[in-house]
Design an enzyme around this catalytic site. Sequence first.
Site, PDB file in Angstrom:
ATOM      1  N   ARG A   1       5.875  -6.502   9.373  1.00 58.21           N
ATOM      2  CA  ARG A   1       5.881  -7.853   9.924  1.00 58.21           C
ATOM      3  C   ARG A   1       6.177  -8.913   8.875  1.00 58.21           C
ATOM      4  O   ARG A   1       6.794  -9.926   9.146  1.00 58.21           O
ATOM      5  CB  ARG A   1       4.517  -8.169  10.568  1.00 58.21           C
ATOM      6  CG  ARG A   1       4.270  -7.417  11.858  1.00 58.21           C
ATOM      7  CD  ARG A   1       2.818  -7.483  12.235  1.00 58.21           C
ATOM      8  NE  ARG A   1       1.981  -6.917  11.168  1.00 58.21           N
ATOM      9  CZ  ARG A   1       0.680  -6.750  11.245  1.00 58.21           C
ATOM     10  NH1 ARG A   1       0.033  -7.115  12.329  1.00 58.21           N
ATOM     11  NH2 ARG A   1      -0.001  -6.214  10.245  1.00 58.21           N
ATOM     12  N   ARG A   2       5.712  -8.697   7.653  1.00 59.70           N
ATOM     13  CA  ARG A   2       5.835  -9.764   6.646  1.00 59.70           C
ATOM     14  C   ARG A   2       7.148  -9.658   5.865  1.00 59.70           C
ATOM     15  O   ARG A   2       7.248  -8.905   4.894  1.00 59.70           O
ATOM     16  CB  ARG A   2       4.628  -9.717   5.710  1.00 59.70           C
ATOM     17  CG  ARG A   2       3.349 -10.245   6.393  1.00 59.70           C
ATOM     18  CD  ARG A   2       2.129  -9.985   5.582  1.00 59.70           C
ATOM     19  NE  ARG A   2       1.842  -8.553   5.483  1.00 59.70           N
ATOM     20  CZ  ARG A   2       0.917  -8.038   4.674  1.00 59.70           C
ATOM     21  NH1 ARG A   2       0.223  -8.816   3.883  1.00 59.70           N
ATOM     22  NH2 ARG A   2       0.708  -6.742   4.671  1.00 59.70           N
TER      23      ARG A   2
ATOM     24  N   GLY B   1       0.798  -1.228   0.000  1.00 60.72           N
ATOM     25  CA  GLY B   1       0.000   0.000   0.000  1.00 60.72           C
ATOM     26  C   GLY B   1       0.826   1.272   0.000  1.00 60.72           C
ATOM     27  O   GLY B   1       1.820   1.417  -0.724  1.00 60.72           O
TER      28      GLY B   1
ATOM     29  N   ASP C   1       7.370  -6.468  14.477  1.00 60.81           N
ATOM     30  CA  ASP C   1       5.991  -6.132  14.814  1.00 60.81           C
ATOM     31  C   ASP C   1       5.999  -4.853  15.638  1.00 60.81           C
ATOM     32  O   ASP C   1       6.522  -4.825  16.753  1.00 60.81           O
ATOM     33  CB  ASP C   1       5.356  -7.271  15.604  1.00 60.81           C
ATOM     34  CG  ASP C   1       3.878  -7.014  15.882  1.00 60.81           C
ATOM     35  OD1 ASP C   1       3.412  -5.882  15.638  1.00 60.81           O
ATOM     36  OD2 ASP C   1       3.194  -7.956  16.330  1.00 60.81           O
TER      37      ASP C   1
ATOM     38  N   TYR D   1      -9.459   4.918  15.986  1.00 62.67           N
ATOM     39  CA  TYR D   1      -8.491   5.130  14.912  1.00 62.67           C
ATOM     40  C   TYR D   1      -8.338   6.630  14.610  1.00 62.67           C
ATOM     41  O   TYR D   1      -7.218   7.149  14.534  1.00 62.67           O
ATOM     42  CB  TYR D   1      -8.947   4.369  13.660  1.00 62.67           C
ATOM     43  CG  TYR D   1      -8.209   4.735  12.395  1.00 62.67           C
ATOM     44  CD1 TYR D   1      -6.949   4.220  12.135  1.00 62.67           C
ATOM     45  CD2 TYR D   1      -8.784   5.607  11.468  1.00 62.67           C
ATOM     46  CE1 TYR D   1      -6.265   4.559  10.971  1.00 62.67           C
ATOM     47  CE2 TYR D   1      -8.112   5.953  10.311  1.00 62.67           C
ATOM     48  CZ  TYR D   1      -6.855   5.434  10.067  1.00 62.67           C
ATOM     49  OH  TYR D   1      -6.187   5.782   8.930  1.00 62.67           O
TER      50      TYR D   1
ATOM     51  N   GLY E   1       2.796   2.400   2.259  1.00 57.86           N
ATOM     52  CA  GLY E   1       4.160   2.229   2.752  1.00 57.86           C
ATOM     53  C   GLY E   1       5.105   1.842   1.630  1.00 57.86           C
ATOM     54  O   GLY E   1       6.234   2.341   1.539  1.00 57.86           O
TER      55      GLY E   1
HETATM   56  N1  LIG Z   1      -5.831   3.688   2.888  1.00 60.33           N
HETATM   57  C1  LIG Z   1      -6.451   4.782   3.223  1.00 60.33           C
HETATM   58  O1  LIG Z   1      -7.544   5.056   2.714  1.00 60.33           O
HETATM   59  C2  LIG Z   1      -5.878   5.732   4.235  1.00 60.33           C
HETATM   60  C3  LIG Z   1      -6.547   6.924   4.495  1.00 60.33           C
HETATM   61  C4  LIG Z   1      -6.019   7.823   5.410  1.00 60.33           C
HETATM   62  C5  LIG Z   1      -4.841   7.517   6.051  1.00 60.33           C
HETATM   63  N2  LIG Z   1      -4.209   6.352   5.809  1.00 60.33           N
HETATM   64  C6  LIG Z   1      -2.978   6.072   6.534  1.00 60.33           C
HETATM   65  O2  LIG Z   1      -1.991   5.636   5.656  1.00 60.33           O
HETATM   66  C7  LIG Z   1      -1.157   4.684   6.282  1.00 60.33           C
HETATM   67  C8  LIG Z   1      -1.058   3.432   5.439  1.00 60.33           C
HETATM   68  O3  LIG Z   1      -2.328   2.930   5.166  1.00 60.33           O
HETATM   69  P1  LIG Z   1      -2.541   1.706   4.179  1.00 60.33           P
HETATM   70  O4  LIG Z   1      -3.945   1.784   3.722  1.00 60.33           O
HETATM   71  O5  LIG Z   1      -1.446   1.640   3.190  1.00 60.33           O
HETATM   72  O6  LIG Z   1      -2.450   0.492   5.220  1.00 60.33           O
HETATM   73  P2  LIG Z   1      -2.162  -1.052   4.938  1.00 60.33           P
HETATM   74  O7  LIG Z   1      -2.440  -1.403   3.526  1.00 60.33           O
HETATM   75  O8  LIG Z   1      -2.885  -1.797   6.023  1.00 60.33           O
HETATM   76  O9  LIG Z   1      -0.601  -1.127   5.198  1.00 60.33           O
HETATM   77  C9  LIG Z   1      -0.113  -0.922   6.460  1.00 60.33           C
HETATM   78  C10 LIG Z   1       1.375  -1.192   6.470  1.00 60.33           C
HETATM   79  O10 LIG Z   1       1.801  -1.143   7.823  1.00 60.33           O
HETATM   80  C11 LIG Z   1       2.330  -2.380   8.201  1.00 60.33           C
HETATM   81  N3  LIG Z   1       1.917  -2.733   9.553  1.00 60.33           N
HETATM   82  C12 LIG Z   1       0.659  -2.772  10.054  1.00 60.33           C
HETATM   83  N4  LIG Z   1       0.695  -3.195  11.330  1.00 60.33           N
HETATM   84  C13 LIG Z   1       1.992  -3.405  11.638  1.00 60.33           C
HETATM   85  C14 LIG Z   1       2.669  -3.875  12.798  1.00 60.33           C
HETATM   86  N5  LIG Z   1       2.000  -4.207  13.911  1.00 60.33           N
HETATM   87  N6  LIG Z   1       4.014  -3.979  12.770  1.00 60.33           N
HETATM   88  C15 LIG Z   1       4.692  -3.671  11.648  1.00 60.33           C
HETATM   89  N7  LIG Z   1       4.114  -3.234  10.528  1.00 60.33           N
HETATM   90  C16 LIG Z   1       2.770  -3.107  10.516  1.00 60.33           C
HETATM   91  C17 LIG Z   1       1.794  -3.393   7.218  1.00 60.33           C
HETATM   92  O11 LIG Z   1       2.719  -4.429   7.014  1.00 60.33           O
HETATM   93  P3  LIG Z   1       2.617  -5.908   7.653  1.00 60.33           P
HETATM   94  O12 LIG Z   1       1.188  -6.301   7.617  1.00 60.33           O
HETATM   95  O13 LIG Z   1       3.512  -6.705   6.769  1.00 60.33           O
HETATM   96  O14 LIG Z   1       3.161  -5.769   9.041  1.00 60.33           O
HETATM   97  C18 LIG Z   1       1.713  -2.557   5.949  1.00 60.33           C
HETATM   98  O15 LIG Z   1       2.946  -2.519   5.315  1.00 60.33           O
HETATM   99  C19 LIG Z   1      -1.747   4.457   7.649  1.00 60.33           C
HETATM  100  O16 LIG Z   1      -1.026   5.225   8.571  1.00 60.33           O
HETATM  101  C20 LIG Z   1      -3.148   4.960   7.527  1.00 60.33           C
HETATM  102  O17 LIG Z   1      -3.624   5.445   8.753  1.00 60.33           O
HETATM  103  C21 LIG Z   1      -4.694   5.448   4.902  1.00 60.33           C
END
Ligand SMILES: NC(=O)c1ccc[n+]([C@@H]2O[C@H](COP(=O)([O-])OP(=O)(O)OC[C@H]3O[C@@H](n4cnc5c(N)ncnc54)[C@H](OP(=O)(O)O)[C@@H]3O)[C@@H](O)[C@H]2O)c1
Lengths: 287, 278
Positions: free
Chosen positions: A54-55, A33, A80, A170, A35
């Site tokens: 984590r992955r 995503g 993690d 959140y 990241g």
């Molecule tokens: N998507 C949206 O619509 C949106 C909107 C507003 C803000 N955001 C913000 O944007 C950021 C990224 O969102 P996203 O949608 O790309 O999220 P995502 O697809 O869930 O990706 C989250 C990333 O963080 C890692 N992660 C999650 N929990 C973790 C843990 N406990 N330890 C280590 N790594 C962890 C995941 O990797 P692993 O699972 O491999 O650990 C993944 O690489 C977040 O901060 C979110 O709040 C997103």
Amino acid sequence: MRPPSMARPGWAGKVKLPEKYGPWAVIAGASQGLGEAWAREAARRGFHVVLVARRGPLLRKLAAEIASTYGVATKVVVQDLEKPGADERILSAALGLDVGLVVYNAAKSLIGPFLDQPLASHRGELAVNCAAPLGLVWHFGRLMKKKGRGGIILMSSLSCGQGSPLVAHYAATKAWNLILAEGLWHEWRPHGVDVLACVAGTVDTPAYRQSRPAADMKPMEPRRVAREGMASLGKRPSVIAGFGNKLSGFAMRRLLPRRLAIGIIGGALKKMYADGPRGKRGASCCG
Amino acid sequence: MGTGLSWKDRYGPWALVAGASAGIGEAWAREAARRGLNVVLLARRAAPLRRLSGELAERYGVKTIVLPLDLSRADSVEVLARRVRGLEIGLVICNAAAIPVDPFLERGMEEHLAAMNVNVRAPLALAHRLGAPMLARGRGGMVFMASLSASMGTARVVHYAATKAWNRVFAEGLWVEWRKHGVDALACVAGTVDTPGMRASNARSMLGAQSAEAVVRASVAALGKRPSVIPGWGNRISGFFMERLMPRKLMIQLLGGVMERMYPRPDVKGPLSGNRRK
Ligand SMILES: NC(=O)c1ccc[n+]([C@@H]2O[C@H](COP(=O)([O-])OP(=O)(O)OC[C@H]3O[C@@H](n4cnc5c(N)ncnc54)[C@H](OP(=O)(O)O)[C@@H]3O)[C@@H](O)[C@H]2O)c1
Ligand SMILES: NC(=O)c1ccc[n+]([C@@H]2O[C@H](COP(=O)([O-])OP(=O)(O)OC[C@H]3O[C@@H](n4cnc5c(N)ncnc54)[C@H](OP(=O)(O)O)[C@@H]3O)[C@@H](O)[C@H]2O)c1
């Protein structure tokens, strides 16, 4: 503020960020995503990257791809971020690397009524979304301040402009990130350290798609969020990525009465998750 | 929210006030007792709690429980839950706060984590453990203390302001979720309040400070009616100005300058307070 010698024009007539801040970037939450987009954007700008999540398999694949595409060095740290002490383990994994940029992107996003999730999950959400960035910001910020250069980006969300039902906790954690980054922006600017809160609306990430929102929220491409975020670092304390999001942020924060704004976002989220979120993993899709 | 329910029926029979040994929390404990609620008084220092407990019992004839507890402990709310088991708590005031006033890096990680525990992790757990029974009963109220300084990033109280922003947004979200179950959440967004904590911070100015009682009165009036309240006209006007009219970047700079003058640190360089005292 910064020694002018650092502001050497380079790539595309702009200051090269690794020269301005230091050669290595740490991306926390880099496996997919947004990241992943941050990691690519950092590499495209010339940073060597430390990828944390984590992955491991996903990270290693991305690291190889980034190394071959951009010719930068990479390092994978499987960690993690929910675990206490995660910040210190990342710090020691990066020992000896001159870290100039830290992007905290990882988030756990529980969707649904607050009390439907056990307290332990909410504590995990607080650990990933606030405690871990607190530690990383403190440790790396201290080193950066000593060196007199560096950049830090924290991810926030439009949902935190006001209370947001279904993502009440959140959204609160994202408000914490916004306000922390903005305060640090002011405190560390005179020391050559730039801090930015990157406020995203909906972004087209695996988490977003997995949550299968019922309503189409016209999500933004992750790459565009990362580009705009990176370009805003050092220019302002916070940025709302995307023109449409800037408009709705303006309306929600400045024009509408707070109570009405809460009602509107509540209605939108309810429609979005009409029959509850459908993803297995928590997803962050709450604009 | 049931119509016709008295305040006491709606938010009683017990109130729990976290941070009841001084300032706004003490005022909340008095107000709850005055309205006929029994009160659990929580803070670290037992002596002021005992004094207050005696006063409340004598003046208002309510029952009280003195609960000396350090909310910076990771398991504090579990300890609390054991101590109040069986009590029907209808009103929870999440008021305790650690308020470090210093440049961010002048406080160690331990202290920042402690502040996070008191200001965020404890209200989170209180909302979960004491909110669930309220929703089951279909009535109750929970007040979260936020601050005007959390409208945007604020120098000198960077982390504190972030924790207060958490409380505001959290309470406002719960307000929607819990309303339909008859439970009222409220964020109290206070400006400067004349409390022992505020005085101890050595602020150079307490211009426009409100009394703790005024803050509590405004919160009581808003509870159940709106998601958040800014007590005091002056504060509402400056909130409007800061959040809605001013460009955010400029406002952060102005507010940062004010904070740096309010809490000068001769050894720390800030763009405005710089070498003022050297
Ligand atoms: N998507 C949206 O619509 C949106 C909107 C507003 C803000 N955001 C913000 O944007 C950021 C990224 O969102 P996203 O949608 O790309 O999220 P995502 O697809 O869930 O990706 C989250 C990333 O963080 C890692 N992660 C999650 N929990 C973790 C843990 N406990 N330890 C280590 N790594 C962890 C995941 O990797 P692993 O699972 O491999 O650990 C993944 O690489 C977040 O901060 C979110 O709040 C997103
Ligand atoms: N005063 C202001 O100008 C102002 C402005 C905006 C918002 N607020 C908010 O209003 C609330 C109360 O502020 P105040 O000025 O009344 O503060 P205060 O005078 O410093 O009182 C704080 C209360 O919290 C308790 N407390 C602090 N740390 C604790 C811990 N670790 N465990 C348990 N209890 C703890 C203190 O008791 P012990 O020391 O006995 O533990 C005391 O009863 C806070 O949430 C603050 O953020 C205040």
